[in-house]
Design an enzyme around this catalytic site. Structure first.
Site, PDB file in Angstrom:
ATOM      1  N   TYR A 139       5.530  15.093 -21.604  1.00  0.00           N
ATOM      2  CA  TYR A 139       4.950  14.862 -20.277  1.00  0.00           C
ATOM      3  C   TYR A 139       4.035  13.645 -20.212  1.00  0.00           C
ATOM      4  CZ  TYR A 139       6.819  19.539 -19.828  1.00  0.00           C
ATOM      5  OH  TYR A 139       7.654  20.627 -19.850  1.00  0.00           O
ATOM      6  N   ALA A 140       4.278  12.642 -21.025  1.00  0.00           N
ATOM      7  CA  ALA A 140       3.498  11.401 -20.983  1.00  0.00           C
ATOM      8  C   ALA A 140       4.113  10.478 -19.936  1.00  0.00           C
ATOM      9  CB  ALA A 140       3.448  10.743 -22.357  1.00  0.00           C
ATOM     10  N   ASN A 141       3.932  10.871 -18.681  1.00  0.00           N
ATOM     11  CA  ASN A 141       4.489  10.155 -17.542  1.00  0.00           C
ATOM     12  C   ASN A 141       3.450  10.148 -16.434  1.00  0.00           C
ATOM     13  OD1 ASN A 141       7.347  10.168 -18.617  1.00  0.00           O
ATOM     14  ND2 ASN A 141       7.030  12.370 -18.390  1.00  0.00           N
ATOM     15  N   HIS A 186       6.812  19.608 -13.054  1.00  0.00           N
ATOM     16  CA  HIS A 186       7.634  18.531 -13.619  1.00  0.00           C
ATOM     17  C   HIS A 186       8.884  18.261 -12.782  1.00  0.00           C
ATOM     18  CE1 HIS A 186       8.822  15.693 -16.633  1.00  0.00           C
ATOM     19  NE2 HIS A 186       9.929  16.341 -16.927  1.00  0.00           N
ATOM     20  N   ASP A 200       7.470   8.134 -20.601  1.00  0.00           N
ATOM     21  CA  ASP A 200       7.823   8.268 -22.013  1.00  0.00           C
ATOM     22  C   ASP A 200       9.303   7.937 -22.173  1.00  0.00           C
ATOM     23  OD1 ASP A 200       9.326  10.630 -21.344  1.00  0.00           O
ATOM     24  OD2 ASP A 200       7.588  11.897 -21.733  1.00  0.00           O
ATOM     25  N   HIS A 251       0.831  -1.198   0.000  1.00  0.00           N
ATOM     26  CA  HIS A 251       0.000   0.000   0.000  1.00  0.00           C
ATOM     27  C   HIS A 251       0.871   1.257   0.000  1.00  0.00           C
ATOM     28  CE1 HIS A 251      -3.132   2.650   2.167  1.00  0.00           C
ATOM     29  NE2 HIS A 251      -3.387   2.641   0.870  1.00  0.00           N
TER      30      HIS A 251
END
Length: 131
Positions: free
Chosen positions: A120-122, A98, A28, A20
């Site tokens: 920013y594909a994270n 970021h 990316d 948990h």
């Protein structure tokens, strides 16, 4: 042989070991991966596999309590942001700058690097519980 769920043995092992609030990152191809964090590199060429494809498979196999994204995704990659919100309906969403996002990745159990080449594909996925 497994019939469904995550077939990649490294990803399956990491998911099975999460407790948990532990975190994993789906990234990316450009996100820096901090020293000491497990790298699971799936990238075979630009765009393959895609960030969203990997996110879907992992999300289907993981209890997710919270999602952290870089706030820059809202203006710089609205399509990916929208798709994340559509795929992950239940978890709470948190947006950070970021630079903070990159700091948070230092605590991840693993970073899964995709072939995605859009800004920013994270995402940081925070493990929930199944009960």
């Amino acid at each position: 042989m497994k019939k469904h769920g995550v077939l990649n043995s490294e990803i399956a092992s990491v998911l099975a070991s999460l407790g948990h609030t532990d975190t994993i990152v789906i990234a990316d191809c450009g996100l820096p991966i901090p020293a000491g964090v497990k790298r699971i590199d799936l990238a075979v060429e630009i765009g393959k596999p895609s960030f969203l494809d990997v996110l879907q498979v992992v999300a289907d196999d993981m209890a997710i309590e919270k999602v952290t994204l870089a706030e820059e995704v809202i203006n710089n990659n609205a399509e990916v942001n929208k798709e994340i919100e559509l795929k992950l309906i239940e978890p709470a969403f948190e947006y950070v700058c970021h630079e903070q996002f990159k700091e948070h990745t230092k605590k991840a159990k693993a970073i899964i690097r995709t072939g995605e080449a859009t800004p920013y594909a994270n995402v940081i996925l925070h493990a929930g519980v199944i009960f």
